[in-house]
Enzyme design. Sequence first.
Site, PDB file in Angstrom:
ATOM      1  N   ASP A 111      -4.741 -12.602 -31.396  1.00 50.88           N
ATOM      2  CA  ASP A 111      -4.649 -11.235 -30.909  1.00 50.88           C
ATOM      3  C   ASP A 111      -4.335 -10.269 -32.069  1.00 50.88           C
ATOM      4  O   ASP A 111      -5.091 -10.222 -33.034  1.00 50.88           O
ATOM      5  CB  ASP A 111      -3.609 -11.192 -29.779  1.00 50.88           C
ATOM      6  CG  ASP A 111      -3.539  -9.870 -29.056  1.00 50.88           C
ATOM      7  OD1 ASP A 111      -4.519  -9.527 -28.367  1.00 50.88           O
ATOM      8  OD2 ASP A 111      -2.509  -9.178 -29.179  1.00 50.88           O
ATOM      9  N   HIS A 280      -6.237 -15.532 -22.116  1.00 59.20           N
ATOM     10  CA  HIS A 280      -6.088 -14.834 -23.394  1.00 59.20           C
ATOM     11  C   HIS A 280      -5.115 -15.513 -24.341  1.00 59.20           C
ATOM     12  O   HIS A 280      -5.319 -15.543 -25.550  1.00 59.20           O
ATOM     13  CB  HIS A 280      -5.618 -13.406 -23.130  1.00 59.20           C
ATOM     14  CG  HIS A 280      -5.246 -12.651 -24.365  1.00 59.20           C
ATOM     15  ND1 HIS A 280      -6.147 -12.361 -25.368  1.00 59.20           N
ATOM     16  CD2 HIS A 280      -4.046 -12.122 -24.770  1.00 59.20           C
ATOM     17  CE1 HIS A 280      -5.538 -11.681 -26.331  1.00 59.20           C
ATOM     18  NE2 HIS A 280      -4.274 -11.536 -25.994  1.00 59.20           N
TER      19      HIS A 280
END
Length: 304
Positions: A111, A280
């Site tokens: 991320d 995610h």
Amino acid sequence: MAITDYFKGFERKMIDVGDNVQINTLIGGKGEEVILLLHGHPESYLIWRDIAPELAKKYTVVATDLRGYGNSSKPKGLPDHSNYSKRVMAQDQVSVMQKLGFSKFHIVGHDRGARVCHRLMLDHPEKVLTCSMMDILPTLDMYEQTNREFATKYWHWFFYIQAYDFPERFLGADPEYFIRNNLLKKATPEAQKNFPEDVLQEYIRHYSNPATVHGISEDYRASNTIDLEHDKIDRPFTIKTPLLVLWGANGVVGNIWNVLEGWQKYACDVQGFGVENCGHFVPEEKPKVVVEALLKFLEEKKIK
């Protein structure tokens, strides 16, 4: 709630990188080759709790909190957001590694940490042996190719970038709700058990600090301004660093974009795959898969 010592045997340091900024750093293992681990939003080095100890059996492992996050410094953002640019955040990590005595190293990021990795490769290619990035495409591409689905599911990208102090007021109003909603909503139901309560409480503790919410907002504001300027200049350059890219097969990024092809446009040595039954938060949802993929990739690219 006391937090479990997930990094037994690791040494903890606060490393001064200049301009009154200190980076929270953990170091463990005794391998000749060194791996730097960089976390994502809205977390801290704790995302590597099931990965760093495994890597440390063979490598020297460094894990840090990015500026603005965790226990690292959280300076007030400048008007142009430059002190939260990925260029500055990458330089933080280079300075940490220099002070630890490492001139070349592998980098692994998830991320926001992966975005720092991207910039670190572009600005300091001579220092990076390999790069592994999880659940991202280049920031410029993602902004240019935004559609309704992405804007809906990644709403925070467009909320954090609003002018000071609009997002800070709202996002800091109920830290516990935000953390639980954000983490558990983006992880698959099966993987939610991989977020123990003491880890969630630590994320909540950090997000309860207004300086953290401000630092995170500045990170995103920089991504929408000065980072895009830097990325446009460097977009034509081919990345020569070997890349491993992973993404959650059930996540937003992997469902909207072809991640492998996306990176192959900018780099000459790219491999990777979507992690099955994963959202995610790839390092926390599927740590065993990540460890296996990293070890295989690093062995393949081992310094001869």
